[in-house]
Design a protein around this motif. Structure first.
Motif, short mmCIF file in Angstrom:
data_model
loop_
_atom_site.label_atom_id
_atom_site.label_comp_id
_atom_site.label_asym_id
_atom_site.label_seq_id
_atom_site.Cartn_x
_atom_site.Cartn_y
_atom_site.Cartn_z
N ALA A 1 0.91 -1.28 -0.01
CA ALA A 1 0.03 -0.14 -0.16
C ALA A 1 0.86 1.22 -0.21
O ALA A 1 1.76 1.34 0.90
N GLY A 2 0.59 2.15 -0.93
CA GLY A 2 1.44 3.40 -0.85
C GLY A 2 2.55 3.38 -1.67
O GLY A 2 3.54 4.50 -1.81
N SER A 3 2.83 2.29 -2.40
CA SER A 3 4.01 2.22 -3.20
C SER A 3 3.82 2.83 -4.33
O SER A 3 5.01 2.95 -5.35
N GLY A 4 2.77 3.32 -4.90
CA GLY A 4 2.64 3.96 -6.02
C GLY A 4 2.05 3.23 -7.25
O GLY A 4 2.39 3.63 -8.39
N LYS A 5 1.36 2.07 -6.94
CA LYS A 5 0.97 1.16 -8.10
C LYS A 5 0.01 1.94 -9.24
O LYS A 5 0.25 1.80 -10.36
N SER A 6 -0.95 2.71 -8.82
CA SER A 6 -1.76 3.33 -9.94
C SER A 6 -1.22 4.37 -10.55
O SER A 6 -1.20 4.55 -11.91
N PHE A 7 -0.15 5.16 -9.93
CA PHE A 7 0.47 6.48 -10.72
C PHE A 7 1.64 5.43 -11.64
O PHE A 7 1.50 6.14 -12.88
N LEU A 8 1.93 4.44 -11.22
CA LEU A 8 3.05 3.81 -12.35
C LEU A 8 2.30 3.24 -13.42
O LEU A 8 2.72 3.41 -14.61
N ALA A 9 1.00 2.69 -13.12
CA ALA A 9 0.23 2.09 -14.01
C ALA A 9 -0.26 3.07 -15.17
O ALA A 9 -0.08 2.75 -16.43
N LYS A 10 -0.60 4.30 -14.72
CA LYS A 10 -0.61 5.39 -15.82
C LYS A 10 0.45 5.66 -16.46
O LYS A 10 0.19 5.78 -17.63
N ALA A 11 1.38 5.92 -15.98
CA ALA A 11 2.82 6.44 -16.40
C ALA A 11 3.28 5.43 -17.65
O ALA A 11 3.50 5.81 -18.71
N LEU A 12 3.18 4.12 -17.11
CA LEU A 12 3.72 2.97 -18.08
C LEU A 12 2.74 3.02 -19.37
O LEU A 12 3.12 2.93 -20.53
N ASN A 13 1.45 3.14 -18.95
CA ASN A 13 0.42 3.16 -20.18
C ASN A 13 0.58 4.31 -21.00
O ASN A 13 0.59 4.01 -22.27
N ASP A 14 0.90 5.23 -20.58
CA ASP A 14 1.03 6.55 -21.48
C ASP A 14 2.36 6.50 -22.01
O ASP A 14 2.20 6.86 -23.30
N TRP A 15 3.21 5.84 -21.56
CA TRP A 15 4.52 5.81 -22.31
C TRP A 15 4.39 4.71 -23.46
O TRP A 15 5.12 4.95 -24.35
N LEU A 16 3.82 3.63 -22.99
CA LEU A 16 3.70 2.72 -24.39
C LEU A 16 2.92 3.33 -25.36
O LEU A 16 2.97 3.18 -26.73
N GLU A 17 1.83 4.09 -24.79
CA GLU A 17 1.04 4.52 -26.04
C GLU A 17 1.83 5.51 -26.94
O GLU A 17 1.60 5.74 -28.16
N GLU A 18 2.30 6.50 -26.07
CA GLU A 18 3.31 7.54 -26.74
C GLU A 18 4.38 6.87 -27.85
O GLU A 18 4.66 7.42 -28.87
N HIS A 19 4.60 5.54 -27.69
CA HIS A 19 5.55 4.91 -28.46
C HIS A 19 4.88 3.85 -29.46
O HIS A 19 5.47 3.01 -29.95
N GLY A 20 3.51 4.08 -29.74
CA GLY A 20 2.81 3.42 -30.58
C GLY A 20 2.19 2.07 -30.35
O GLY A 20 1.64 1.42 -31.36
N MET A 21 2.38 1.80 -28.95
CA MET A 21 1.63 0.68 -28.49
C MET A 21 0.34 0.68 -28.43
O MET A 21 -0.15 1.61 -27.80
N ASP A 22 -0.38 -0.42 -28.23
CA ASP A 22 -1.79 -0.36 -27.96
C ASP A 22 -2.18 -1.10 -26.83
O ASP A 22 -1.26 -2.00 -26.45
N THR A 23 -2.71 -0.42 -25.78
CA THR A 23 -2.74 -0.73 -24.29
C THR A 23 -4.16 -1.04 -23.73
O THR A 23 -5.09 -0.26 -24.31
N ALA A 24 -4.34 -1.83 -22.75
CA ALA A 24 -5.46 -1.55 -21.90
C ALA A 24 -4.99 -1.68 -20.60
O ALA A 24 -4.24 -2.40 -20.11
N ILE A 25 -5.80 -0.83 -19.60
CA ILE A 25 -5.56 -0.71 -18.16
C ILE A 25 -6.36 -1.23 -17.40
O ILE A 25 -7.56 -0.76 -17.63
#
Lengths: 264, 264
Positions: free
Chosen positions: B10-34
């Motif tokens: 708890a509190g380790s930053g899971k949701s924020f990393l999920a968003k950041a990784l998702n955005d990074w992958l999308e910016e690099h042309g990948m298709d994602t589902a979160i």
């Protein structure tokens, strides 16, 4: 005063063991105080002598800070630190032989965060103490659920740095065969360790860690060399648990306490 | 489809990393589902494509079964198992390159209970997957808080049995000196291991476990040999994290996916 901290994953039976151990000690002439440290506790099977919920509850924190259950759990345990002195005053007023501390339902929020170690250290400073790490007996039957819990128990011990006894709870719900299986495991860890090598289990080969077998071997040994099985319902094993506690707190002396008690 | 399970205390930053990784992958042309798997999540920093809260929430379970926060958390995660097929149907309809799974806030209730492994196994059956285990950078600075978390990370890996990457989060809140300290630790675990022997730390002597030093040495090595430091705020380290994920999922091939993506 001796402190007994009761720790373990959610659902491992902490509150019921706290009550059973408390009653056993009282029946044997010891003076006890039972402390509930869980601000999220709803119903508990005993009447706590000292209760963090007199100062803070998770439900209040949910409302006051407009938090969801996750955030409120963390916040209410972190905020509990502010009331440690009040808890200590209450305990010192009672001056029992044993202080039984029932820790929060969610092990992780308590054991691996600063608040947990501050509370444990502040309460037990200057007193001898022991931690019990609880695992439900049903979780012990399958190595795939057991081994992660054994490692979790070591992580918890490394976090609070107290001598720790592994307590396998709810022995009453086991079949006779299962009961014998766990008894043998405790008495003879080596056979259990050898059985982990069985290819059908396929436990060890899947774990990405160099020389995993010797790692697991030591994890299992260090957990089982100090293990007892109990039932809070039937009282089975409570005498063994008491013997284990006294070995650590009083050099194995039965019915030895630091303060006077009924039978001393 | 590749699965990335985001786990951690708890509190380790899971949701924020999920968003950041998702955005990074999308910016690099990948298709994602979160996917949000936390029925107790209150506010989350992204808009989940698939959300367990469409089927069950901890708040509803509190009211429906008249449970406190502890009981409701366990019950709602256990009950989530009933909706795994619905989640899978939703994921299969999207057929993204990457499925990013944000797991429940309380690691322990999810990682060490049957429900967690059933959900992880059912979702990722037949797909390549990797787990990220998150630790806040502030927790890394002190060996007394770090070592229990390293052991917890191993317990988690043994429970889900997937390749796991250690992700040190929130690098942006570190001072420059602290940032360098952690970078050195990752690059050269041996120096860090030697520093643990320092008598001032007094870590190892207090832990009741035979030959603890070699045990700790292996725990540290196995965590750090596969570690990256990131910031979900600045994006620092996300390229390293992606490289680590691809090493496991695609033999290190950059921008290789199983389904067609924008850039393939």
């Amino acid at each position: 005063m001796y402190y007994v901290f009761i720790m373990g994953p959610a659902g491992s039976g902490k509150s019921f063991l706290a009550k059973a151990l408390n009653d056993w000690l009282e029946e044997h002439g010891m003076d006890t105080a039972i402390v509930n440290l869980d601000p999220a506790a709803d119903w508990i099977p005993y009447n706590p002598d000292i209760d963090i919920r007199d100062y803070i509850t998770t439900n209040e924190v949910m409302k006051r800070y407009n938090l969801g259950p996750n955030g409120a759990l963390i916040a209410s345990i972190d905020l509990s630190v502010n009331y440690v002195n009040e808890l200590l005053d209450e305990i010192n007023e009672e001056k029992p032989n044993y202080v039984i501390v029932d820790t929060p339902g969610q092990l992780e929020v308590f054991a691996f965060r600063k608040a947990g170690s501050i509370i444990i250290d502040s309460l037990s400073r200057g007193s001898k103490s022991v931690a019990l790490f609880l695992i439900e007996s049903q979780m012990v039957l399958k190595p795939t659920t057991l081994l992660p819990l054994f490692i979790l128990s070591l992580a918890t011990a490394l976090s609070h740095r107290k001598p720790q006894i592994l307590v396998i709870t709810k022995s009453d719900i086991l079949s006779k065969e299962e009961y014998i299986q766990i008894t043998k495991m405790i008495e003879n860890p080596s056979d259990f360790i050898i059985s982990l090598k069985s290819p059908e289990l396929n436990i060890i080969s899947e774990f990405p860690f160099e020389d995993i077998y010797s790692f697991i071997e030591r994890v299992v040994k260090s957990n089982l060399e100090n293990a007892v099985m109990v039932s809070a319902v039937t009282g089975d094993g409570l005498d063994n648990l008491y013997a284990g506690i006294q070995r650590i707190l009083a050099g194995g002396e039965d019915f030895y306490t630091e303060e006077p008690s009924e039978i001393l």
